[in-house]
Design an enzyme around this catalytic site. Structure first.
Site, mmCIF file in Angstrom:
data_model
loop_
_atom_site.group_PDB
_atom_site.id
_atom_site.type_symbol
_atom_site.label_atom_id
_atom_site.label_comp_id
_atom_site.label_asym_id
_atom_site.label_seq_id
_atom_site.Cartn_x
_atom_site.Cartn_y
_atom_site.Cartn_z
ATOM 1 N N TRP A 75 44.415 57.534 58.856
ATOM 2 C CA TRP A 75 43.084 57.846 58.325
ATOM 3 C C TRP A 75 42.288 58.686 59.314
ATOM 4 C CZ3 TRP A 75 45.329 52.982 58.097
ATOM 5 C CH2 TRP A 75 45.680 52.552 56.808
ATOM 6 N N HIS A 78 38.711 54.455 53.053
ATOM 7 C CA HIS A 78 39.351 53.866 51.878
ATOM 8 C C HIS A 78 38.443 52.776 51.323
ATOM 9 C CE1 HIS A 78 41.800 51.082 54.876
ATOM 10 N NE2 HIS A 78 40.529 51.169 55.191
ATOM 11 N N ARG A 104 37.753 61.598 54.145
ATOM 12 C CA ARG A 104 38.781 61.807 55.182
ATOM 13 C C ARG A 104 38.535 63.148 55.856
ATOM 14 N NH1 ARG A 104 43.818 58.871 53.353
ATOM 15 N NH2 ARG A 104 42.866 56.936 52.619
ATOM 16 N N GLN A 114 38.688 56.296 45.196
ATOM 17 C CA GLN A 114 39.765 55.321 45.072
ATOM 18 C C GLN A 114 39.325 54.160 44.196
ATOM 19 O OE1 GLN A 114 40.794 54.056 49.075
ATOM 20 N NE2 GLN A 114 42.375 55.636 49.246
ATOM 21 N N VAL A 126 48.967 44.524 54.432
ATOM 22 C CA VAL A 126 49.800 43.833 53.451
ATOM 23 C C VAL A 126 51.174 43.530 54.048
ATOM 24 C CG1 VAL A 126 48.747 44.578 51.285
ATOM 25 C CG2 VAL A 126 50.333 46.123 52.462
HETATM 26 N N1 DAH Z 1 43.843 51.787 51.552
HETATM 27 C C1 DAH Z 1 45.099 52.507 51.400
HETATM 28 C C2 DAH Z 1 44.884 53.987 51.605
HETATM 29 O O1 DAH Z 1 43.788 54.446 51.504
HETATM 30 C C3 DAH Z 1 45.685 52.260 50.055
HETATM 31 C C4 DAH Z 1 46.144 50.866 49.896
HETATM 32 C C5 DAH Z 1 47.452 50.545 50.213
HETATM 33 C C6 DAH Z 1 45.305 49.900 49.448
HETATM 34 C C7 DAH Z 1 47.916 49.266 50.096
HETATM 35 C C8 DAH Z 1 45.746 48.570 49.337
HETATM 36 C C9 DAH Z 1 47.071 48.288 49.668
HETATM 37 O O2 DAH Z 1 44.969 47.592 48.904
HETATM 38 O O3 DAH Z 1 47.523 47.023 49.518
HETATM 39 O O4 DAH Z 1 45.815 54.707 51.832
#
Ligand code: DAH
Length: 383
Positions: A205, A226, A252, A266, A309
């Site tokens: 990021w 995000h 970003r 998003q 995760v």
């Molecule tokens: N926040 C991540 C991004 O911006 C995307 C994302 C990936 C969100 C995995 C999630 C997750 O909740 O479990 O690239």
């Protein structure tokens, strides 16, 4: 301009004199007056009579000019009040003042003033009638069957359309819709999501930082990269079980091209409960993608890595023979539960994050992400 009616007839053996006195004689500044059509005649006796007869003549000119010029009933009524009004009408005042004058003056001015009143009344009446007829004619010309002028209605931006659609699908799956701040702290955007400072994952990021002095690292402010920080904020203030989606704008610091913007959108998803499993996630996300795109959409789940995760996944859909990545996801990492003081032994959850632009580009076949922000009407009008 209408011509005043017949000249005022003067009865009696008056000495005849045309009534155009010089402005100086009238104690007025010079101004142009239209010569009256009918002359008021008067004797040379008495200054009062002289002035009043001159006034009558001038008044007549002005009154008929105004009557002729009146284009609407309102203007005509204004002229009536000005000259014949009961209180302040110019002619009314002259008539009223007569009673204080000697008999000789009254006899000279009175009849002429009365004749003029009658003339103005007649002139008004005729013009009222004319305007009324014009009005009736005008309304008769109104064609009620003519199509109305089209009012141009605006419409929703394609990103709003897709956001609404996504909200609708998830609401139907019993998810709540919540929103969070666009300016976040280092803590919510990174630390609490198991992305510590110096962790290589921060490279994923590229961040816009806000300029601040003397602030501790974890409190430093940034434009959220995000929507995931809302996972933390929501869990801090709610008890499971719950399921939410978080649509919102993210930022970003990166080079712009057909598939990258410095500002985009998003939708985050989070479901937490005692026995939430990856199987639940697969069902919900497949259902969502089918409802958003098409009943026959093929969905693929592939292992991936995101710090917040474990395991982490990426989800693809098949589009014209190619697999296209549409979101990141996974089971909420125990360290994330720790950060919000949930006990990872008792709660499980899945999370996902998808890009709104990406969804809209697929659904509406838009080739370039920059089109969403160019405000080109030729593009916007198509939705
Ligand atoms: N926040 C991540 C991004 O911006 C995307 C994302 C990936 C969100 C995995 C999630 C997750 O909740 O479990 O690239």
């Amino acid at each position: 301009m209408a011509r005043p009616a017949a000249p005022i007839k003067v009865t009696g053996a008056f000495f005849i004199l045309a009534v155009i006195l010089s402005p100086a004689e009238r104690g007025e500044e010079s101004r142009e007056i239209l010569p009256p059509q009918g002359e008021v005649r008067m004797t040379n006796q008495g200054r009062f009579a002289k002035i009043h007869l001159m006034d009558l003549n001038d008044l007549k000119t002005r009154a008929f000019h105004e009557i002729a010029e009146a284009k609407e009933v309102k203007a005509l009524e204004g002229a009536r009040v000005k000259y014949l009004g009961r209180e302040r009408g110019e002619l009314t005042k002259i008539l009223r003042s007569l009673k204080d004058r000697p008999l000789a003056d009254r006899q000279k001015v009175g009849p002429l003033a009365n004749i003029l009143r009658k003339e103005i009344e007649d002139g008004l009446k005729a013009k009222f009638k004319k305007l009324e007829e014009k009005q009736i004619k005008r309304s008769a010309q109104l064609d009620v069957s003519m199509p109305g002028k089209k009012i141009k209605l605006g419409h929703l931006h394609p990103l709003t359309l897709i956001e609404n659609k996504i909200k609708e699908i998830f609401s139907g799956l019993n998810f709540s819709v919540v929103e969070g701040p666009e300016v976040e702290s280092d803590y919510y955007n990174f630390d609490a999501l198991n992305i510590p400072a110096n962790h290589p994952a921060r490279d994923m990021w590229d961040t816009f930082w806000l300029r601040q002095n003397g602030i501790k690292n974890s409190e430093r402010l940034l434009l959220r990269t995000h929507t995931s920080p809302m996972q933390i904020r929501y869990m801090e203030t709610h008890e499971p079980p719950f399921q939410i989606i978080v649509p919102g704008r993210v930022f970003r610091y990166e080079a712009i091209d057909a598939s990258h913007e410095i500002n985009f959108h998003q939708v985050e998803g989070l479901m937490v409960g005692e026995s939430v499993s990856l199987a639940n996630f697969k069902y919900i996300i497949t259902e969502f993608l089918k409802r958003l795109f098409d009943e026959n959409t093929q969905v693929r789940f592939r292992p991936s890595y995101f710090p917040f995760v474990e395991p982490g996944l990426e989800i693809d859909i098949k589009l014209g023979g190619d697999w296209l990545e549409v979101m990141g996801a996974g089971m909420v990492h125990p360290k994330v539960f720790d950060a919000v003081k949930y006990n990872p032994k008792f709660v499980k959850g899945f999370a996902f994050g998808l890009g709104l632009e990406r969804m809209a580009m697929i659904k509406y076949k838009i080739p370039d992400i920059r089109m969403f922000y160019e405000n080109d009407m030729r593009f916007l009008k198509q939705f």
